[in-house]
Design an enzyme around this catalytic site. Structure first.
Site, mmCIF file in Angstrom:
data_model
loop_
_atom_site.group_PDB
_atom_site.id
_atom_site.type_symbol
_atom_site.label_atom_id
_atom_site.label_comp_id
_atom_site.label_asym_id
_atom_site.label_seq_id
_atom_site.Cartn_x
_atom_site.Cartn_y
_atom_site.Cartn_z
ATOM 1 N N LYS A 68 0.804 -1.223 0.000
ATOM 2 C CA LYS A 68 0.000 0.000 0.000
ATOM 3 C C LYS A 68 0.839 1.276 0.000
ATOM 4 C CE LYS A 68 -4.096 -2.021 2.174
ATOM 5 N NZ LYS A 68 -5.098 -1.882 3.256
ATOM 6 N N ASP A 105 -10.352 2.256 1.570
ATOM 7 C CA ASP A 105 -10.543 1.779 2.944
ATOM 8 C C ASP A 105 -11.237 2.832 3.803
ATOM 9 O OD1 ASP A 105 -9.426 -0.783 2.684
ATOM 10 O OD2 ASP A 105 -7.398 -0.046 3.074
ATOM 11 N N GLY A 238 -15.155 -6.913 9.909
ATOM 12 C CA GLY A 238 -14.183 -6.758 8.831
ATOM 13 C C GLY A 238 -14.761 -7.048 7.458
#
Length: 275
Positions: A68, A105, A238
């Site tokens: 990332k 995210d 999650g």
């Protein structure tokens, strides 16, 4: 669409990733018969060469750890959201050859919370101080009107979280992990720690808990999430995060939408149940 278009998730390790299940479910629902989505084991050292060999049929990439941050120097453009936490989990490969990086995210977290009715909180607690914790702070910068307390295991991690707070415009107080049970009284608790880390906190869930956002999806439910639900507190898991961030990825990579949230969630639940 008749021409083959490709996308994939990259990372190391990657075999556990649910992203292929989610994206393929979206393609089916959207009627994108020419689209393929795969997974590739790629570490930081191999990433530049992998990107260079991609042909014009490639539309996008999902990135997980440890890529990332490593991908950022290899991109032509990075969104303000991704730049704010120095983390890109989505790369859109434009028709003109440019590589565009984004972070789904953070908006995925916000969407998952909105789905449970959490629009704004006056204070929050974050358990842990890793990469996901910085994304949590970025999300909280948009919905938390007061202080965020981060419970961490070391002075170095405490310094990091305070630094992220300053950068993101969040009032962050840090506290030692030994005091983590007190976190559970916050209206919103975001657990960003590895599997098993919060198990010992299950016995400390208050009588009337607020909302728990536990970013784990396997194993699920965690001991903390189970205890939270037994006390009738709201629980965001999650898989909720994974699905909401994947919805945004599908829409960016394919240009089609809205992506089918329900079908993607059902596919993810079925895949986890089969493991």
């Amino acid at each position: 669409m008749s021409d083959t278009r490709r996308a994939a998730v990259l990372g190391s390790p990657i075999a556990h990733s649910l992203s292929p299940v989610l994206h393929r479910a979206a393609y089916r629902e959207l009627g994108l018969t020419g689209w393929e989505y795969d997974r590739f084991e790629v570490d930081e050292a191999a990433l530049p060469a992998f990107l260079e060999q991609l042909g014009p049929e490639w539309a996008g990439l999902s990135l997980t750890m440890p890529l990332k941050r490593a991908v950022i120097p290899l991109l032509d453009e990075v969104s303000p959201t991704a730049a704010s936490v120095e983390a890109v989990n989505t790369v859109v490969l434009a028709a003109d050859g440019r590589r565009l990086g984004d972070n789904t995210d953070i908006p995925g977290m916000l969407a998952a919370l909105r789905e449970r009715g959490v629009q704004q909180v006056e204070r929050a607690a974050v358990l842990g101080a890793g990469a996901t914790a910085s994304s949590a702070l970025a999300a909280l910068s948009r919905i938390c009107t007061g202080e965020v307390t981060a419970y961490v295991r070391s002075d170095a991690r405490a310094d990091e979280m305070r630094g992220w707070g300053e950068r993101l415009g969040v009032a962050v107080r840090t506290a030692p992990w030994a005091d983590a049970a007190e976190a559970l009284t916050a209206p919103l608790v975001i657990a960003t720690t590895p599997a098993g880390t919060t198990d010992a906190l299950a016995a400390a869930v208050p009588e009337r808990p607020g909302t728990l956002f536990d970013v784990l999806y396997e194993p699920w439910p965690t001991a903390l999430a189970t205890a939270w639900a037994e006390r009738r507190g709201a629980v965001v898991g999650g898989l909720d995060l994974l699905v909401h961030q994947a919805v945004l990825q599908v829409e960016q990579m394919t240009g089609c939408g809205p992506a089918p949230l329900g079908a993607m969630r059902r596919a993810g639940e079925a895949a986890l149940a089969a493991r």
